[in-house]
Motif scaffolding. Structure first.
Motif, mmCIF file in Angstrom:
data_model
loop_
_atom_site.group_PDB
_atom_site.id
_atom_site.type_symbol
_atom_site.label_atom_id
_atom_site.label_comp_id
_atom_site.label_asym_id
_atom_site.label_seq_id
_atom_site.Cartn_x
_atom_site.Cartn_y
_atom_site.Cartn_z
ATOM 1 N N VAL B 90 1.076 -0.643 0.022
ATOM 2 C CA VAL B 90 0.107 0.104 -0.231
ATOM 3 C C VAL B 90 0.605 1.257 -0.163
ATOM 4 O O VAL B 90 1.955 1.365 0.492
ATOM 5 N N PRO B 116 -2.851 0.424 -4.522
ATOM 6 C CA PRO B 116 -3.780 0.616 -2.988
ATOM 7 C C PRO B 116 -3.022 1.520 -2.105
ATOM 8 O O PRO B 116 -1.944 2.349 -2.280
ATOM 9 N N SER B 173 -7.561 -0.596 -6.248
ATOM 10 C CA SER B 173 -6.974 -0.187 -7.289
ATOM 11 C C SER B 173 -6.900 0.137 -8.350
ATOM 12 O O SER B 173 -5.893 0.253 -9.635
#
Lengths: 80, 738
Positions: B90, B116, B173
């Motif tokens: 992330v 993400p 995403s």
């Protein structure tokens, strides 16, 4: 044609056009795009570099770079 | 779950990214270098709810994924390489509430890589003052992300970031901007040629100048079925991409982000008027400089003296407590002295970085760069070189470390190479003792010759730095295209925690980085100074004792004893002590003094016949033309470790027990050369001062330059250039003056 280098202190301009192949992409990303405004905040002693407000970003650039950005100067309107 | 979540912190410079990093990781962080380059790699561990841990990587600040510097390309390289062990699960994009529009540019680029992504909007505490209001929920929808509103200054919102990281699997995403819109026709063809690759990744690889491992640029250019575009056409497309992104951002912010300019209060404009003023700007800068000098020279002398004393005591203690032997000597004279030589620099380094980080955190540093840039440019330096050059008057080590702020590699390298010319504090003891010896006491226009000489030496150092910068600028052929652009951030009160971390981290990296090398060389010097191969060395005690028995103590030792006794007698008489008591005391004193004098004569004889003494003798023909004898030669050799060692070495050689300046000075003044003139005369004294002004007599600086340039090439170049130049100048000066 006026460029950013022609601004006097406190004067604003609207970016018109520029030699886009010589201007660093970094400057575009900071908002140096046609239609956006530039204000000259301060000129360093010896006339270089210059300190501008580029649509919200406060940055200093050298005069040689400023000469590449063409703009329409807005005559300074008196502040309220 | 055993695997840590990989988190990458990404953001524009000046968004408080490091503050977020510090608050997420606390002291569980480590700073290293990326392999092969000197860009700092900061990583740390953060504990999340439910026992999960996150590995946080603080990536260098960047405005976009179109890179112009080494630091920035690192960010792109990591984000493009799924196989990298640090590849983020992330990405956390840090933005600042005032510059949200510009910050979102980078955000959309990262989002388009289909990683993400969480958006952190920092400096939320400034919102009301700047008249900003936001609709976070609507913004989350438009940007297709989760947002944490944070104020690192007040420590608010950090928990929210942690929760979002822990919950990263629920993040979208999906990209923000469809890359195909940049040029449908071009991207269509690209997709056909590389059906398995992600389009935006391909696009980034094509437009970067850096070559990336995972998708080879060459591989793309070589594909026969695909004709790439010219540089100019690509740039046009990049321009179009920029416009598209800003359209998307403007569209997003139109509904969700409002600024009421009437409510906005700011003191940036008024402060800038003063701080970058043609006259006041320089004046204020000058006053700040004076304060920094004061701190480095004056305030730090107290802790430095204290450290010096403690190490001397420790060394003494070890000698007295441990059984005598090689190991004890090594510990007391080699290792302890070596560590002391490192620790002694800590106060100066800490003070310097305290000021530098205060100036940087407050936003003032950018204004100095703005003021100085034009003045420095003719010398191949940048406005950003001013800080290292000033720091150099304290010590070249932190100064070289301070060059990191210069993005342009050529300007940075020139700054690193010329900084050691500025007169550092280690030259001061050498200058002071030589000036006192050879410069007459008279005055001219109310200024003493001695003070003028010292000032001249400072000017020579600074002038030489500027002059060699000019020459290096001409001869170094380094292409560096990074443009000069300084962001002028809003002024803010420095966060104490950040300042403390910076000071701690820089000091630590000095102690452990350069420290190892200093320690190693100190031990080698100790070994060479306390060992010898000749019979004379091995039988030093015998020889000296025999000599003393036959000829008595040397004239110097006799004087030394006599002076001490005279001083004592005078004092005692003045205090009204009975003559018989004085006589008794003098007797036991003479005995002690004699023992000391003998020990010193042996030590002196040993040094003369040790490896380093032999080297000094071998070295003599080389330094003779400069007006030095073998003893000065040894002092010059040993002071390669650090300039201030010069005085200490001469003290040992002349077998003066104490380090008191007066005694060494008297001894040095009495020294005669082979033709019977004082050895330290005007010619040899000036020759020595000039030698120390120009020579690279400092292994710590060499070590740090090696670390900062990541190669031995530049420190060796520096060593060669400076030493040869110093030698020639010293030679010319001596030959003219003699």
């Amino acid at each position: 044609m006026a460029t950013v280098a022609d601004l006097t202190q406190g004067q604003k301009g609207i970016i018109k056009d520029f030699a886009e192949h010589v201007l660093p992409i970094k400057l575009l990303e900071l908002g140096c795009l046609p239609g956006n405004s530039i204000e000259l905040i301060q000129v360093a002693p010896l006339n270089d570099p210059i300190y501008i407000n580029l649509s919200g970003s406060h940055i200093a650039i050298r005069r040689s770079l400023a000469e590449l950005i063409e703009l329409d100067i807005i005559e300074e309107t008196q502040a309220l | 779950m055993s695997k840590n979540i990989n988190v990458a912190l990404i953001g524009n410079p000046n968004t408080g990214k490091t503050s977020v990093f510090n608050q997420l990781t606390g002291l569980k962080q480590k700073v290293g270098n990326y392999p092969g380059i000197t860009v700092e790699k900061k990583e740390g561990i953060c504990k999340l709810p439910r026992g999960v841990k996150a590995h946080i990587l603080d990536l260098p600040g960047t405005y976009s994924l179109n890179t112009t510097s080494l630091d920035e390309s690192l960010v792109v390289e990591l984000l493009l390489n799924k196989n990298d062990k640090d590849y983020p699960d992330v990405a956390v994009v840090i933005s600042d509430v005032e510059n949200l529009k510009r910050n979102l540019f980078l955000f959309t680029q990262i989002k388009d890589l289909k990683i993400p992504t969480i958006l952190v909007i920092n400096m939320a505490d400034r919102m009301s003052r700047k008249g900003i209001s936001m609709d976070i929920e609507a913004m989350e929808k438009k940007l297709d992300t989760k947002i944490a509103l944070v104020s690192t200054r007040k420590g608010q919102g950090i928990e929210r970031i942690k929760e979002l990281i822990a919950d990263y699997k629920n993040l979208s995403s999906a990209p923000n901007v469809d890359a195909k819109r940049i040029s449908p026709e071009y991207f269509e063809r690209l997709q056909k040629t590389f059906p398995n690759e992600d389009l935006y990744k391909l696009w980034l690889v094509i437009t970067q100048d850096v070559n990336f491992m995972p998708i080879e640029k060459k591989h793309i250019e070589d594909a026969t079925s695909f004709t790439t575009k010219s540089k100019e056409e690509l740039k046009k497309l990049q321009h179009k991409e920029t416009v598209l992104r800003y359209q998307f951002i403007n569209n997003t912010l139109k509904e969700t982000y409002k600024v009421d300019f009437l409510a906005a209060k700011g003191f940036r404009a008024s402060l800038d008027k003063i701080l970058t003023h043609k006259i006041f700007g320089y004046l204020i800068f000058f006053v700040i400089l004076l304060t920094i000098f004061q701190a480095i020279f004056d305030w730090s002398s107290y802790p430095m003296d204290f450290i010096d004393e403690q190490f001397a005591l420790a060394s003494e203690w070890i000698k007295n407590t441990l059984p005598p032997g090689v190991f004890t000597d090594l510990l007391a004279e080699g290792i302890i002295a070596g560590i002391g030589g490192i620790v002694i620099f800590i106060p100066q380094i800490a003070f310097l970085f305290l000021f530098i980080s205060l100036l940087e955190e407050s936003g003032y540093m950018s204004r100095v760069v703005f003021l100085m840039d034009r003045l420095m440019r003719p010398f191949g330096l940048s406005g950003k070189s001013i800080v290292p050059l000033i720091s150099g008057t304290a010590c070249a080590i932190p100064a070289v470390m301070a060059t990191r702020t210069i993005e342009n590699w050529k300007e940075r390298l020139i700054t690193i190479l010329v900084t050691p010319f500025t007169t550092c504090s280690a030259r001061l003891p050498v200058y002071l003792i030589l000036i006192a010896l050879v410069i007459p006491k008279g005055t001219i226009l109310g200024l003493s010759y001695q003070a003028l000489t010292l000032m001249l030496l400072y000017l020579i150092g600074f002038g030489m730095a500027i002059f060699s910068a000019m020459i290096l600028n001409k001869i170094l052929k380094i292409k560096s295209r990074s443009l000069f652009m300084v962001e002028m951030p809003t002024y803010r009160l420095p966060l104490l925690k950040n300042v403390a971390y910076t000071v701690l981290e820089k000091t630590k990296s000095f102690v452990f980085g350069a420290g190892k090398i200093i320690l190693a060389i100190s031990i080698v010097l100790w070994f060479l100074g306390s060992n010898g191969y000749s019979e004379d060395f091995k039988n030093a005690e015998q020889i000296v004792n025999d000599r003393i028995e036959q000829e008595g103590l040397s004239t110097y030792s006799k004087n030394y004893i006599q002076n001490n006794i005279d001083a004592y007698r005078e004092n005692a008489l003045a205090e009204g002590i009975a003559p018989e008591v004085i006589q008794d005391s003098i007797q036991s004193m003479t005995h002690d003094l004699r023992e000391r004098a003998e020990a010193q004569e042996i030590a002196s004889y040993k040094l003369e016949h040790s490896y380093i003494g032999q080297a000094g003798k071998a070295f003599e023909p080389l330094v003779k033309p400069l007006g030095y004898d073998w003893k000065i030669g040894i002092a010059v050799l040993t002071s390669f470790a650090a300039r201030e060692v010069f005085v200490g070495t001469l003290a040992t050689i002349y077998s003066v027990g104490s380090d008191e300046e007066e005694t060494i000075k008297t001894r040095m003044a009495a020294e005669l050369d082979s033709s019977g003139r004082p050895l330290f005369n005007l010619a040899s004294g000036i020759s020595l001062m000039l030698f120390y002004a120009f020579a690279m007599q400092c292994m710590s600086t060499l070590a740090i330059v090696k670390r900062e340039t990541n190669s031995w090439k530049w420190p060796l170049f520096q060593l060669g250039f400076m030493s040869v130049f110093a030698y020639l100048v010293a030679l010319i000066a001596y030959q003219i003056l003699i």
